[in-house]
Design a protein around this motif. Structure first.
Motif, PDB file in Angstrom:
ATOM      1  N   VAL A  74       7.654   0.816   2.950  1.00 27.78           N
ATOM      2  CA  VAL A  74       6.404   0.140   2.601  1.00 27.78           C
ATOM      3  C   VAL A  74       5.217   0.960   3.106  1.00 27.78           C
ATOM      4  O   VAL A  74       5.372   1.831   3.955  1.00 27.78           O
ATOM      5  N   VAL A  75       4.039   0.648   2.558  1.00 32.85           N
ATOM      6  CA  VAL A  75       2.804   1.225   3.079  1.00 32.85           C
ATOM      7  C   VAL A  75       2.133   0.205   3.981  1.00 32.85           C
ATOM      8  O   VAL A  75       2.281  -1.002   3.789  1.00 32.85           O
ATOM      9  N   ALA A  76       1.413   0.714   4.960  1.00 36.78           N
ATOM     10  CA  ALA A  76       0.634  -0.123   5.875  1.00 36.78           C
ATOM     11  C   ALA A  76      -0.721   0.556   6.047  1.00 36.78           C
ATOM     12  O   ALA A  76      -0.934   1.669   5.566  1.00 36.78           O
ATOM     13  N   HIS A  77      -1.621  -0.106   6.741  1.00 34.99           N
ATOM     14  CA  HIS A  77      -2.923   0.504   7.008  1.00 34.99           C
ATOM     15  C   HIS A  77      -3.295   0.292   8.467  1.00 34.99           C
ATOM     16  O   HIS A  77      -2.739  -0.564   9.149  1.00 34.99           O
ATOM     17  N   LYS A  78      -4.243   1.091   8.897  1.00 34.97           N
ATOM     18  CA  LYS A  78      -4.701   1.029  10.275  1.00 34.97           C
ATOM     19  C   LYS A  78      -6.193   1.330  10.303  1.00 34.97           C
ATOM     20  O   LYS A  78      -6.668   2.151   9.514  1.00 34.97           O
ATOM     21  N   PHE A  79      -6.911   0.682  11.186  1.00 40.56           N
ATOM     22  CA  PHE A  79      -8.343   0.915  11.430  1.00 40.56           C
ATOM     23  C   PHE A  79      -9.246   0.573  10.237  1.00 40.56           C
ATOM     24  O   PHE A  79     -10.341   1.109  10.114  1.00 40.56           O
ATOM     25  N   ASN A 117      -4.439  -0.703  -2.254  1.00 40.16           N
ATOM     26  CA  ASN A 117      -3.873  -1.801  -3.049  1.00 40.16           C
ATOM     27  C   ASN A 117      -2.950  -1.291  -4.152  1.00 40.16           C
ATOM     28  O   ASN A 117      -1.938  -1.923  -4.445  1.00 40.16           O
ATOM     29  N   SER A 118      -3.290  -0.153  -4.748  1.00 35.53           N
ATOM     30  CA  SER A 118      -2.408   0.391  -5.782  1.00 35.53           C
ATOM     31  C   SER A 118      -1.064   0.792  -5.184  1.00 35.53           C
ATOM     32  O   SER A 118      -0.011   0.522  -5.762  1.00 35.53           O
ATOM     33  N   ASN A 124       5.227  -2.370  -1.650  1.00 34.44           N
ATOM     34  CA  ASN A 124       5.448  -3.573  -0.873  1.00 34.44           C
ATOM     35  C   ASN A 124       5.942  -4.736  -1.723  1.00 34.44           C
ATOM     36  O   ASN A 124       6.671  -5.576  -1.235  1.00 34.44           O
ATOM     37  N   SER A 125       5.576  -4.764  -2.982  1.00 34.41           N
ATOM     38  CA  SER A 125       6.062  -5.837  -3.843  1.00 34.41           C
ATOM     39  C   SER A 125       7.561  -5.667  -4.114  1.00 34.41           C
ATOM     40  O   SER A 125       8.277  -6.645  -4.282  1.00 34.41           O
TER      41      SER A 125
END
Length: 93
Positions: free
Chosen positions: A57-62, A80-81, A87-88
């Motif tokens: 999955v992708v995640a984000h930080k900051f 989001n893309s 993640n879906s």
């Protein structure tokens, strides 16, 4: 030292999805050599997109540190893309 970083990036890139690597090639994402699973969106300060290879999955930080709405919009569009692609899949499994 630099050669070992390049070898490390090449190895990690065998684990990174082609959709993310394509964004690197197009110049939309910059890959951090020190931590090749972490990416920066071109033109966006602070925030990072992280590829979690264990969970796929992708995640984000900051994200809360992005200084302007223009940068936030740019980050959100790319994140989001990628989130939709990866993640879906995980949540449906």
């Amino acid at each position: 030292m630099e050669e070992s970083k390049i070898v490390g990036v090449k190895h990690v890139n065998t684990l990174i999805p082609s959709e993310m690597l394509m964004l690197v090639e197009l110049g939309e994402l910059n890959q951090w050599r020190k931590y090749p699973n972490i990416f920066f969106v071109k033109g966006v300060d602070k925030a990072r997109i992280i590829w979690d290879n264990k969970r796929k999955v992708v995640a984000h930080k900051f994200v809360s540190e992005i200084p302007t709405q223009e940068q936030r919009s740019k980050f959100v569009k790319i994140y989001n893309s990628l989130h939709t692609i990866f993640n879906s899949k995980v949540s449906k499994s």
